[in-house]
Design an enzyme around this catalytic site. Structure first.
Site, PDB file in Angstrom:
ATOM      1  N   LYS A 162      11.810  10.644  20.498  1.00 61.29           N
ATOM      2  CA  LYS A 162      10.508  11.249  20.025  1.00 61.29           C
ATOM      3  C   LYS A 162       9.484  10.431  20.841  1.00 61.29           C
ATOM      4  O   LYS A 162       9.270   9.180  20.514  1.00 61.29           O
ATOM      5  CB  LYS A 162      10.315  11.015  18.407  1.00 61.29           C
ATOM      6  CG  LYS A 162      11.379  11.597  17.541  1.00 61.29           C
ATOM      7  CD  LYS A 162      11.586  13.243  17.744  1.00 61.29           C
ATOM      8  CE  LYS A 162      12.576  13.521  16.654  1.00 61.29           C
ATOM      9  NZ  LYS A 162      13.842  12.843  16.458  1.00 61.29           N
TER      10      LYS A 162
ATOM     11  N   GLU B 137      10.347  11.742   6.722  1.00 65.99           N
ATOM     12  CA  GLU B 137       9.160  11.602   6.113  1.00 65.99           C
ATOM     13  C   GLU B 137       9.127  11.092   4.567  1.00 65.99           C
ATOM     14  O   GLU B 137      10.422  11.386   3.982  1.00 65.99           O
ATOM     15  CB  GLU B 137       8.265  12.891   5.875  1.00 65.99           C
ATOM     16  CG  GLU B 137       8.214  13.617   7.207  1.00 65.99           C
ATOM     17  CD  GLU B 137       7.181  13.002   8.097  1.00 65.99           C
ATOM     18  OE1 GLU B 137       6.346  12.010   7.862  1.00 65.99           O
ATOM     19  OE2 GLU B 137       7.067  13.311   9.542  1.00 65.99           O
TER      20      GLU B 137
ATOM     21  N   LYS C  66      -5.447  -4.580   1.111  1.00 65.41           N
ATOM     22  CA  LYS C  66      -6.378  -3.935   2.272  1.00 65.41           C
ATOM     23  C   LYS C  66      -7.088  -5.098   2.773  1.00 65.41           C
ATOM     24  O   LYS C  66      -7.564  -6.262   2.155  1.00 65.41           O
ATOM     25  CB  LYS C  66      -6.759  -2.771   1.962  1.00 65.41           C
ATOM     26  CG  LYS C  66      -6.027  -1.671   1.373  1.00 65.41           C
ATOM     27  CD  LYS C  66      -7.377  -0.528   1.103  1.00 65.41           C
ATOM     28  CE  LYS C  66      -7.557   0.317   2.297  1.00 65.41           C
ATOM     29  NZ  LYS C  66      -7.905   1.642   1.816  1.00 65.41           N
TER      30      LYS C  66
ATOM     31  N   ASP D  12       0.872   4.151   1.275  1.00 65.96           N
ATOM     32  CA  ASP D  12       1.279   4.744   2.677  1.00 65.96           C
ATOM     33  C   ASP D  12       2.193   3.772   3.435  1.00 65.96           C
ATOM     34  O   ASP D  12       3.340   4.471   4.249  1.00 65.96           O
ATOM     35  CB  ASP D  12       0.100   4.956   3.539  1.00 65.96           C
ATOM     36  CG  ASP D  12      -1.104   6.316   2.967  1.00 65.96           C
ATOM     37  OD1 ASP D  12      -0.593   7.058   2.354  1.00 65.96           O
ATOM     38  OD2 ASP D  12      -2.012   6.154   3.077  1.00 65.96           O
ATOM     39  N   LYS D  13       1.912   2.331   3.357  1.00 67.33           N
ATOM     40  CA  LYS D  13       2.887   1.548   4.034  1.00 67.33           C
ATOM     41  C   LYS D  13       4.253   1.702   3.596  1.00 67.33           C
ATOM     42  O   LYS D  13       5.228   1.640   4.121  1.00 67.33           O
ATOM     43  CB  LYS D  13       2.027   0.190   4.288  1.00 67.33           C
ATOM     44  CG  LYS D  13       1.150   0.064   5.503  1.00 67.33           C
ATOM     45  CD  LYS D  13       2.185  -0.064   6.822  1.00 67.33           C
ATOM     46  CE  LYS D  13       1.322   0.517   7.916  1.00 67.33           C
ATOM     47  NZ  LYS D  13       1.867   1.500   8.590  1.00 67.33           N
TER      48      LYS D  13
ATOM     49  N   HIS E 190       0.836  -1.388   0.050  1.00 73.27           N
ATOM     50  CA  HIS E 190      -0.011   0.093   0.138  1.00 73.27           C
ATOM     51  C   HIS E 190       0.883   1.286   0.062  1.00 73.27           C
ATOM     52  O   HIS E 190       2.024   1.251   0.753  1.00 73.27           O
ATOM     53  CB  HIS E 190      -0.907   0.082   1.316  1.00 73.27           C
ATOM     54  CG  HIS E 190      -2.109   1.054   1.368  1.00 73.27           C
ATOM     55  ND1 HIS E 190      -1.565   2.337   1.561  1.00 73.27           N
ATOM     56  CD2 HIS E 190      -3.451   1.275   0.980  1.00 73.27           C
ATOM     57  CE1 HIS E 190      -2.619   3.211   1.744  1.00 73.27           C
ATOM     58  NE2 HIS E 190      -3.593   2.366   1.149  1.00 73.27           N
TER      59      HIS E 190
ATOM     60  N   GLU F 278      14.493  15.617   8.955  1.00 74.81           N
ATOM     61  CA  GLU F 278      15.767  15.984   9.712  1.00 74.81           C
ATOM     62  C   GLU F 278      16.493  15.022  10.364  1.00 74.81           C
ATOM     63  O   GLU F 278      15.818  13.920  10.532  1.00 74.81           O
ATOM     64  CB  GLU F 278      15.454  16.775  11.053  1.00 74.81           C
ATOM     65  CG  GLU F 278      14.753  18.433  10.388  1.00 74.81           C
ATOM     66  CD  GLU F 278      13.127  18.061  10.380  1.00 74.81           C
ATOM     67  OE1 GLU F 278      12.670  18.538   9.167  1.00 74.81           O
ATOM     68  OE2 GLU F 278      12.422  17.327  10.955  1.00 74.81           O
TER      69      GLU F 278
ATOM     70  N   ASP G 247      -2.467   5.671  -6.186  1.00 77.52           N
ATOM     71  CA  ASP G 247      -2.860   6.684  -5.124  1.00 77.52           C
ATOM     72  C   ASP G 247      -1.489   7.137  -4.407  1.00 77.52           C
ATOM     73  O   ASP G 247      -0.523   6.325  -4.477  1.00 77.52           O
ATOM     74  CB  ASP G 247      -3.689   5.992  -4.043  1.00 77.52           C
ATOM     75  CG  ASP G 247      -4.264   6.679  -3.040  1.00 77.52           C
ATOM     76  OD1 ASP G 247      -4.128   7.933  -3.018  1.00 77.52           O
ATOM     77  OD2 ASP G 247      -4.651   6.224  -2.030  1.00 77.52           O
ATOM     78  N   ALA G 248      -1.392   8.460  -4.203  1.00 79.76           N
ATOM     79  CA  ALA G 248      -0.286   8.996  -3.238  1.00 79.76           C
ATOM     80  C   ALA G 248       0.158   8.237  -2.041  1.00 79.76           C
ATOM     81  O   ALA G 248      -0.955   8.004  -1.428  1.00 79.76           O
ATOM     82  CB  ALA G 248      -0.196  10.527  -3.305  1.00 79.76           C
TER      83      ALA G 248
ATOM     84  N   ARG H 136       0.134   8.080   7.604  1.00 76.86           N
ATOM     85  CA  ARG H 136      -1.182   8.202   7.301  1.00 76.86           C
ATOM     86  C   ARG H 136      -2.000   6.983   7.635  1.00 76.86           C
ATOM     87  O   ARG H 136      -3.117   6.816   7.345  1.00 76.86           O
ATOM     88  CB  ARG H 136      -1.541   8.588   5.787  1.00 76.86           C
ATOM     89  CG  ARG H 136      -1.601   9.874   5.722  1.00 76.86           C
ATOM     90  CD  ARG H 136      -2.243  10.275   4.156  1.00 76.86           C
ATOM     91  NE  ARG H 136      -1.727   9.288   3.146  1.00 76.86           N
ATOM     92  CZ  ARG H 136      -1.793  10.053   1.781  1.00 76.86           C
ATOM     93  NH1 ARG H 136      -2.610  11.129   1.780  1.00 76.86           N
ATOM     94  NH2 ARG H 136      -1.637   9.113   0.723  1.00 76.86           N
ATOM     95  N   LYS H 137      -1.483   5.939   8.418  1.00 77.14           N
ATOM     96  CA  LYS H 137      -2.035   4.824   8.663  1.00 77.14           C
ATOM     97  C   LYS H 137      -1.956   4.717  10.130  1.00 77.14           C
ATOM     98  O   LYS H 137      -1.722   3.347  10.695  1.00 77.14           O
ATOM     99  CB  LYS H 137      -1.773   3.403   8.075  1.00 77.14           C
ATOM    100  CG  LYS H 137      -2.067   3.628   6.441  1.00 77.14           C
ATOM    101  CD  LYS H 137      -3.585   3.553   6.432  1.00 77.14           C
ATOM    102  CE  LYS H 137      -4.116   3.521   5.053  1.00 77.14           C
ATOM    103  NZ  LYS H 137      -4.391   4.846   4.406  1.00 77.14           N
TER     104      LYS H 137
ATOM    105  N   ASP I  35       6.367  10.397  20.639  1.00 78.60           N
ATOM    106  CA  ASP I  35       5.453   9.933  19.851  1.00 78.60           C
ATOM    107  C   ASP I  35       5.675   8.556  19.877  1.00 78.60           C
ATOM    108  O   ASP I  35       4.422   7.713  19.549  1.00 78.60           O
ATOM    109  CB  ASP I  35       5.223  10.670  18.423  1.00 78.60           C
ATOM    110  CG  ASP I  35       4.883  12.116  18.342  1.00 78.60           C
ATOM    111  OD1 ASP I  35       4.206  12.345  19.433  1.00 78.60           O
ATOM    112  OD2 ASP I  35       5.061  12.730  17.180  1.00 78.60           O
TER     113      ASP I  35
ATOM    114  N   PHE J 275      -8.855  -4.726  -9.376  1.00 80.15           N
ATOM    115  CA  PHE J 275      -7.923  -3.873  -8.751  1.00 80.15           C
ATOM    116  C   PHE J 275      -6.479  -4.119  -9.309  1.00 80.15           C
ATOM    117  O   PHE J 275      -5.742  -4.610  -8.941  1.00 80.15           O
ATOM    118  CB  PHE J 275      -7.783  -4.360  -7.157  1.00 80.15           C
ATOM    119  CG  PHE J 275      -7.104  -3.584  -6.218  1.00 80.15           C
ATOM    120  CD1 PHE J 275      -6.433  -2.483  -6.891  1.00 80.15           C
ATOM    121  CD2 PHE J 275      -6.876  -3.842  -5.035  1.00 80.15           C
ATOM    122  CE1 PHE J 275      -5.394  -1.511  -6.012  1.00 80.15           C
ATOM    123  CE2 PHE J 275      -6.120  -3.011  -3.979  1.00 80.15           C
ATOM    124  CZ  PHE J 275      -5.381  -1.982  -4.674  1.00 80.15           C
TER     125      PHE J 275
ATOM    126  N   LYS K 225      10.751   8.104  13.050  1.00 77.57           N
ATOM    127  CA  LYS K 225      11.176   8.933  14.162  1.00 77.57           C
ATOM    128  C   LYS K 225      11.908   7.838  15.258  1.00 77.57           C
ATOM    129  O   LYS K 225      11.843   7.011  15.503  1.00 77.57           O
ATOM    130  CB  LYS K 225      10.085   9.586  15.164  1.00 77.57           C
ATOM    131  CG  LYS K 225       9.013  10.069  14.244  1.00 77.57           C
ATOM    132  CD  LYS K 225       7.728  10.594  15.100  1.00 77.57           C
ATOM    133  CE  LYS K 225       6.752  11.518  13.897  1.00 77.57           C
ATOM    134  NZ  LYS K 225       5.754  12.074  14.731  1.00 77.57           N
TER     135      LYS K 225
END
Length: 391
Positions: A274, A45, A170, A19-20, A17, A58, A243-244, A249-250, A276, A235, A270
């Site tokens: 971090k 990123e 998916k 995003d993945k 996918h 960074e 798709d970008a 995003r997941k 997060d 598909f 990260k």
């Protein structure tokens, strides 16, 4: 009046996918930096569309990271090895824009450099951990099954069991629960998988049900379970061609499938300074040990930090009325027996290691892997003793 079914749904995506893909690339770069320099500061990123990949962010490190090489190898391992798939590991373009970490942030996470002597959190924010006793993984059943479906989908593609599959895919699983919050059955299972052209929908549906869904979800399936396999009908175009993709995003796929809450930040790309990432891992570790000890059937923990400050600014525990001891006593157990400063979390969970690429797909939690130190239940006996909980 007929009882309305109580359904909870969760989804997962394969490593193909878009995003993945970006999560995997960001964490592969992080791992290479940590492999050479465990004290690397990384916030990377990734974005992708069509035949291009953009890496930006960074990084302050003593390592030399050949980023285009890491990007291409990651794409190859995912399975984008044919230009017909829309992106190919050998020919894709890689654009890089990376600077050093801001000195204003750096002084907050460098011991003795900022306003506070101890190493502080790399940013403000709130992080959540969650655990429940409805599965052996101490995770909600819908997300566990959704991850197992996408992992199985990837496996049958790579081993040739279903030869016409492509990397993008998916899953989504809807589980029916009873009044006591116990899972009863799979109500609806959705699987969408990229495939070669010229393959009939009936063949794809039959193969996916028999070779992917039933081996994973068999005990939860009954005569009324609904299957949706490639419900648009085809598909063929997938990945970044369709798709970008973008890192982070997941985040619900990464955590608890929407059952437990999520804080303000994603994980991938990260380094562990971090919070997060590192504090979310610690929050999972804490809640899993609390539930495994029998102190609660379900437990959610929120931890909040201020940038540059070591100690959390708040703790909030919610056991959804399943706790066997008062909530205040649970908070005392957490404060007494679990490290909560960034430096102590990193040390306790041994996070300065190149272990993060494999976290990026199929969930950060609920997986049996010795490198996933936040999944250990090594505090169970101590917590039972302190809480006076019998086996």
């Amino acid at each position: 009046m007929a009882r309305r079914k109580r359904l909870i749904s969760s989804e997962s995506v394969t490593e193909g996918h878009p995003d993945k893909m970006c999560d995997l690339i960001s964490d592969a770069i992080l791992d290479e930096a940590l492999r050479q320099d465990p004290y690397s500061r990384v916030a990377i990123e990734t974005a992708t569309k069509n035949g291009g990949v953009m890496v930006f962010g960074e990084m302050t490190t003593k390592a030399y990271v050949d980023i285009p090489h890491v990007v291409r190898q990651t794409i190859k391992e995912i399975g984008y090895t044919n230009s017909r798939y829309g992106i190919d590991w050998e020919t894709c373009s890689v654009w890089v824009q990376i600077t050093e970490q801001s000195p204003d942030i750096s002084q907050g996470v460098s011991e003795g450099a900022g306003l506070h002597k101890e190493q502080g959190a790399g940013d403000q924010g709130m992080m959540y951990g969650y655990a429940c006793n409805e599965t052996k993984e101490f995770m909600p059943l819908p997300i566990i099954l959704a991850h197992k479906l996408t992992k199985r989908l990837s496996s049958v593609r790579k081993n040739g069991e279903i030869s016409y599959l492509r990397p993008d895919g998916k899953s989504q699983v809807s589980i029916e629960y009873d009044e006591d919050n116990k899972p009863l059955r799979a109500d609806t299972i959705v699987v969408s998988t990229q495939h070669d052209s010229g393959v009939s929908h009936d063949r794809i549906k039959n193969d996916v049900i028999e070779k992917v869904i039933k081996p994973v979800c068999g005990k939860w399936i009954d005569d009324e379970t609904v299957f949706h396999v490639n419900p648009t009908g085809s598909f063929i175009r997938g990945g970044p061609y369709a798709d970008a993709g973008l890192t982070g995003r997941k985040i619900i796929v990464d955590t608890y499938g929407g059952v437990g809450r999520h804080g303000g930040g994603a994980f991938s790309g990260k380094d562990p300074t971090k919070v997060d990432r590192s504090a979310a891992y610690m929050a999972r570790y804490i809640t899993k040990n609390i539930v495994a000890a029998g102190i609660a059937d379900r437990c959610e923990l929120q931890i909040a930090y201020a940038i540059g400050v070591a100690e959390p600014v708040s703790l909030c525990v919610n056991c959804f009325d399943t706790n066997k001891i008062p909530t205040e006593d649970i908070i005392n157990l957490i404060e007494n027996f679990f490290p909560l400063t960034p430096q102590a979390i990193i040390q306790h969970l041994d996070l300065r290691r190149p272990i993060f690429r494999k976290t990026a797909a199929y969930g950060h939690f609920g997986r049996e892997d010795p490198d996933f130190t936040w999944e250990k239940t090594d505090k169970v006996e101590l917590l039972r003793k302190e809480a006076k909980i019998k086996r």
